[in-house]
Design an enzyme around this catalytic site. Structure first.
Site, PDB file in Angstrom:
ATOM      1  N   ASP A 172     -51.270   6.021  53.102  1.00  0.00           N
ATOM      2  CA  ASP A 172     -49.999   5.362  52.818  1.00  0.00           C
ATOM      3  C   ASP A 172     -49.829   4.781  51.415  1.00  0.00           C
ATOM      4  O   ASP A 172     -48.892   5.096  50.724  1.00  0.00           O
ATOM      5  CB  ASP A 172     -49.762   4.242  53.842  1.00  0.00           C
ATOM      6  N   GLU A 402     -60.940  -0.233  61.615  1.00  0.00           N
ATOM      7  CA  GLU A 402     -60.052   0.810  61.096  1.00  0.00           C
ATOM      8  C   GLU A 402     -60.615   1.386  59.794  1.00  0.00           C
ATOM      9  O   GLU A 402     -60.590   2.580  59.558  1.00  0.00           O
ATOM     10  CB  GLU A 402     -58.662   0.189  60.856  1.00  0.00           C
TER      11      GLU A 402
HETATM   12  C1  GLC Z   1     -51.903   4.336  59.014  1.00  0.00           C
HETATM   13  C2  GLC Z   1     -52.779   5.319  58.263  1.00  0.00           C
HETATM   14  C3  GLC Z   1     -52.601   6.706  58.843  1.00  0.00           C
HETATM   15  C4  GLC Z   1     -52.906   6.663  60.328  1.00  0.00           C
HETATM   16  C5  GLC Z   1     -52.112   5.567  61.050  1.00  0.00           C
HETATM   17  C6  GLC Z   1     -52.562   5.352  62.478  1.00  0.00           C
HETATM   18  O1  GLC Z   1     -50.564   4.587  58.844  1.00  0.00           O
HETATM   19  O2  GLC Z   1     -52.498   5.317  56.888  1.00  0.00           O
HETATM   20  O3  GLC Z   1     -53.424   7.631  58.201  1.00  0.00           O
HETATM   21  O4  GLC Z   1     -52.650   7.895  60.911  1.00  0.00           O
HETATM   22  O5  GLC Z   1     -52.249   4.361  60.378  1.00  0.00           O
HETATM   23  O6  GLC Z   1     -53.932   5.062  62.530  1.00  0.00           O
END
Ligand code: GLC
Length: 444
Positions: A172, A402
């Protein structure tokens, strides 16, 4: 749960095995899995595919179900959406009402890195007899999705795959998008309220300036009725991404292997045509000045500044070039030597590096896994193993976060995160050691 995991005195890694299974089961919502209960309460595209890999270690059927449910979010133009919204969760923003995809079930209007074909191949190879029927159903869907990328996310004459929103890259707020995002004018957006800041420390999340522009791009896409080719050609943000490009090329090769297994000769021809453009895609992304593959703005032709972890996915894509690879490996060792808990998502020697802010520095287990797979396929076993051992140690010491701070190894973002648990089961746990040491058979 396998019997030996119920025993009392488990070693730390066996405890992590049991916890990882518990996390997958706890976030299992029936036929799809949430990335994280509070932060991400829907089905995310690439998360789900890593989850399928994790499930394939303990329940292969459930792994197949995860892949199949993702394709309920496939549009008639071929795109497999980045979020599939099921069971309304008012605590998530931006939800289905903002995207207005017109699809049932509702989805976002973008895609995400296409790891699915690679995962389908892995599941099939575990049990080809069970896998045949699943592949028969999934193969045409994968073909349509790959075709969507190769036609709707390239500029005419180009081969590198563009993202039209940073969220599409899965990374992101990476500095890769900084310069191109600066050019997006966020004025005139509808007022909105973020939800992510209620769940996690704001110092770890994208900033408000980032977020305004994210919303601007959503509003723009929606205003075109999600005309994806138009958005790529004319929209405010269109950047060739080494992450998506290399992941797709790898997935094309795996799709080709599946076509061979199944005897789908007609599709082979089309896949081979995509693969013939692989070198051109890599050449476009190569920046001789920085000595790495880096994002490149399709409007200005300018390369992004700085090296991010997806630069190293050229090995995973099966792209080999000895002079370039030498420079990439030099960067790899330099970057890994800067921090104790790599691979940082962005170069720690760049002034924009932030060890806890999402994709601007933190280490992600899924990326380590992809890079390591590429290294071992290309014969760089030591480099590959270093990533696996670091990931293992991170999870053993910090848990299933995460992502992780590459400087001190602290877990950050959401806890009990599904894809970190899945990567543990599929790759980082000592239990899988002997299996993944074998170089993955390839179909270049
Ligand atoms: C965030 C991350 C993305 C992922 C999502 C759910 O948006 O940047 O890569 O898929 O979270 O974990």
């Amino acid at each position: 749960m396998p019997n030996d995991l119920r025993k009392e005195s488990l070693t730390p890694d066996r405890k992590r095995d049991a916890e990882a299974i518990r996390i997958l089961r706890a976030n299992d919502w029936g036929n799809y899995t949430l990335p994280s209960r509070r932060l991400y309460p829907y089905q995310w595209n690439w998360d789900s595919m890593f989850v399928a890999l994790g499930f394939s270690e303990i329940d292969l059927d459930r792994g197949w179900t995860e892949v199949e449910s993702l394709f309920e979010g496939q549009w008639s133009n071929g795109m497999a959406a980045h979020i599939v919204f099921r069971r309304d969760q008012p605590g998530y923003f931006p939800g289905p009402g903002i995207w207005q995809s017109g699809h049932q079930p509702p989805t976002s209007g973008l895609s995400q890195p296409p790891v699915a074909a690679t995962v389908v191949r892995a599941l099939y190879e575990r049990d080809p007899v069970l896998g045949r029927d699943h592949v028969r159903k999934l193969f045409p869907k994968l073909m349509r999705w790959h075709r969507w990328f190769h036609t709707k996310r390239v500029m005419s004459g180009g081969a590198a795959i563009a993202v039209t929103h940073p969220w599409e890259s899965g990374r992101d707020n990476s500095p890769d998008w900084d310069a191109s995002m600066q050019a997006v004018d966020p004025s005139g957006i509808q007022p909105y309220q973020r939800c992510d800041l209620g769940h996690v420390d704001s110092a770890m999340r994208p900033t408000m300036a980032d977020y305004d522009r994210y919303m601007k791009l959503v509003e723009y896409g929606r205003s075109t009725g999600w005309d994806h080719a138009h958005i790529t050609r004319e929209g405010p943000f269109s950047v060739a991404d080494p992450g998506i490009t290399f992941i797709l090329l790898r997935a094309d090769r795996d799709l080709k292997a599946l076509a061979r297994y199944m005897g789908y000769r007609d599709s082979l021809f089309e896949i081979e045509r995509w693969l013939r453009s692989a070198q051109r895609a890599a050449d476009y992304l190569w920046c001789p000045h920085q000595g790495a593959y880096v994002a490149r703005d399709l409007r200005t032709g300018r390369h992004a500044k700085g090296i991010s972890s997806v630069s190293f996915l050229s090995f995973y894509a099966g792209i080999a070039n000895s002079r370039r690879d030498e420079r990439l490996l030099a960067h790899y060792h330099r970057i890994m030597d800067q921090v104790e808990w790599g691979m940082p998502s962005f170069d720690p020697q760049d002034e924009r590096f932030e060890p806890r802010r999402y994709w601007r520095g933190p280490t992600w287990a899924i990326i380590n896994y992809l890079i390591a797979r590429g290294f071992s396929q290309a014969g760089y076993y030591e480099e590959s193993e270093r990533l696996r051992l670091t990931t293992r140690k991170l999870i053993l010491e910090s848990g299933f976060y995460e992502y992780f701070d590459p400087v001190d190894g602290t877990g950050a973002g959401g806890p009990e995160f599904t894809w970190t648990a899945a990567i543990w089961l599929a790759w980082a746990s000592p239990q899988v050691e002997s299996k993944s040491r074998l170089p993955f058979p390839d179909s270049h």
